[in-house]
Design a protein around this motif. Structure first.
Motif, PDB file in Angstrom:
ATOM      1  N   SER A 185      33.823   5.003 -33.827  1.00  0.00           N
ATOM      2  CA  SER A 185      33.204   4.148 -32.970  1.00  0.00           C
ATOM      3  C   SER A 185      33.644   2.767 -32.695  1.00  0.00           C
ATOM      4  O   SER A 185      32.878   2.040 -32.013  1.00  0.00           O
ATOM      5  CB  SER A 185      31.640   4.032 -33.427  1.00  0.00           C
ATOM      6  OG  SER A 185      31.329   5.555 -33.234  1.00  0.00           O
ATOM      7  N   GLY A 186      34.494   2.208 -33.741  1.00  0.00           N
ATOM      8  CA  GLY A 186      35.066   0.944 -33.452  1.00  0.00           C
ATOM      9  C   GLY A 186      34.741   0.197 -34.912  1.00  0.00           C
ATOM     10  O   GLY A 186      34.181   0.905 -35.877  1.00  0.00           O
ATOM     11  N   ASP A 191      32.163  -3.519 -30.794  1.00  0.00           N
ATOM     12  CA  ASP A 191      33.373  -2.238 -30.575  1.00  0.00           C
ATOM     13  C   ASP A 191      32.385  -0.878 -30.153  1.00  0.00           C
ATOM     14  O   ASP A 191      32.852  -0.303 -29.171  1.00  0.00           O
ATOM     15  CB  ASP A 191      34.299  -1.899 -31.776  1.00  0.00           C
ATOM     16  CG  ASP A 191      35.230  -3.072 -31.676  1.00  0.00           C
ATOM     17  OD1 ASP A 191      35.332  -3.609 -30.875  1.00  0.00           O
ATOM     18  OD2 ASP A 191      36.224  -2.852 -32.808  1.00  0.00           O
ATOM     19  N   GLY A 195      32.768   0.955 -26.538  1.00  0.00           N
ATOM     20  CA  GLY A 195      33.042   2.473 -26.597  1.00  0.00           C
ATOM     21  C   GLY A 195      31.840   3.222 -25.722  1.00  0.00           C
ATOM     22  O   GLY A 195      32.288   4.032 -25.183  1.00  0.00           O
ATOM     23  N   LYS A 198      31.807   2.389 -21.916  1.00  0.00           N
ATOM     24  CA  LYS A 198      33.037   3.174 -21.410  1.00  0.00           C
ATOM     25  C   LYS A 198      32.877   4.746 -21.244  1.00  0.00           C
ATOM     26  O   LYS A 198      33.228   5.314 -20.110  1.00  0.00           O
ATOM     27  CB  LYS A 198      34.251   2.751 -22.262  1.00  0.00           C
ATOM     28  CG  LYS A 198      34.988   1.312 -22.095  1.00  0.00           C
ATOM     29  CD  LYS A 198      35.955   1.055 -22.761  1.00  0.00           C
ATOM     30  CE  LYS A 198      36.285  -0.403 -22.963  1.00  0.00           C
ATOM     31  NZ  LYS A 198      37.663  -0.814 -23.610  1.00  0.00           N
ATOM     32  N   SER A 199      32.079   5.283 -22.130  1.00  0.00           N
ATOM     33  CA  SER A 199      31.987   6.615 -22.283  1.00  0.00           C
ATOM     34  C   SER A 199      31.002   6.982 -20.994  1.00  0.00           C
ATOM     35  O   SER A 199      31.138   7.977 -20.419  1.00  0.00           O
ATOM     36  CB  SER A 199      31.410   7.046 -23.527  1.00  0.00           C
ATOM     37  OG  SER A 199      32.393   7.161 -24.287  1.00  0.00           O
TER      38      SER A 199
END
Length: 219
Positions: A185-186, A191, A195, A198-199
């Motif tokens: 997950s970052g 982060d 993520g 973006k998903s």
């Protein structure tokens, strides 16, 4: 050739899983047609840490994590709003928190207020809110070390985050996205949000081009 096939299968599986984690109301276009400004409020957090700490310390840490996600979301939207061209603006979180404080609303009692009440107080059209279930302190960073034993024992999973958008006038849920938090997950909260968004980017309902297309269809 086999590798390419495997990659396609994995990508398709991940895409389908992402779609399953996303909900959008069939009344979204109608209820959000006049939306101009959304407020991001602190996420409600539930921590289940292995450390032996007091309830007071735990509550303080939950509050910190909730505000960290609020901050990370604002940073994300501020950074990409020119590229994504959202059809709505996002209220500055400093203003959001200041207005809430003036009305005696804070992290400890915000959950007793309805979406309609919060939107009226903040003078916005909708609310971005959510929940965090964690067994680590995300703001301090996700552990980078990994072992297969962790995976087998389930220790590679650190919790789950759920983000939702609600309409101010009706108080109804318009959109929701949930994501598991793990080692991929970052490194930290920022982060994770990057993520996560973006998903969900193809499904995020306030992209201007999507809004324009919907308006043309409804004409």
């Amino acid at each position: 050739m086999k590798k390419n096939f495997i990659y396609v299968v994995l990508f398709t599986t991940l895409a389908l899983n992402a779609q399953k984690n996303i909900y959008e109301s069939d009344k979204f276009e109608v209820l959000s047609s006049e939306h101009e400004v959304l407020a991001i409020i602190p996420f409600l957090t539930n921590l289940e840490l292995k450390d032996n700490i007091s309830k007071i310390e735990l509550k303080a840490l939950e509050k910190k994590e909730g505000y960290a996600v609020q901050d990370a979301l604002e940073i994300y939207f501020s950074r990409i709003k020119k590229k994504k061209k959202f059809s709505v603006e996002f209220q500055n979180i400093k203003n959001t928190n200041a207005i809430l404080a003036k009305n005696d609303i804070d992290y400890e009692n915000i959950d007793v207020f309805t979406i309609k009440e919060l939107c009226k107080i903040l003078e916005v059209d909708g609310i971005i809110s959510g929940n965090l279930d964690l067994n680590i302190l995300l703001s301090k960073g996700i552990p980078s070390d990994f072992s297969f034993i962790d995976y087998l024992l389930g220790d590679s999973n650190y919790g789950r985050i759920g983000m939702k958008i609600s309409d101010g006038d009706s108080g109804k849920l318009l959109w929701k996205y949930e994501k598991e938090i793990n080692k991929k997950s970052g490194k930290n909260t920022n982060d994770l949000i990057d993520g996560m968004m973006k998903s969900a980017t193809r499904k995020f309902p306030y992209e201007r081009e999507k809004a324009k297309k919907s308006k043309r269809i409804n004409r």
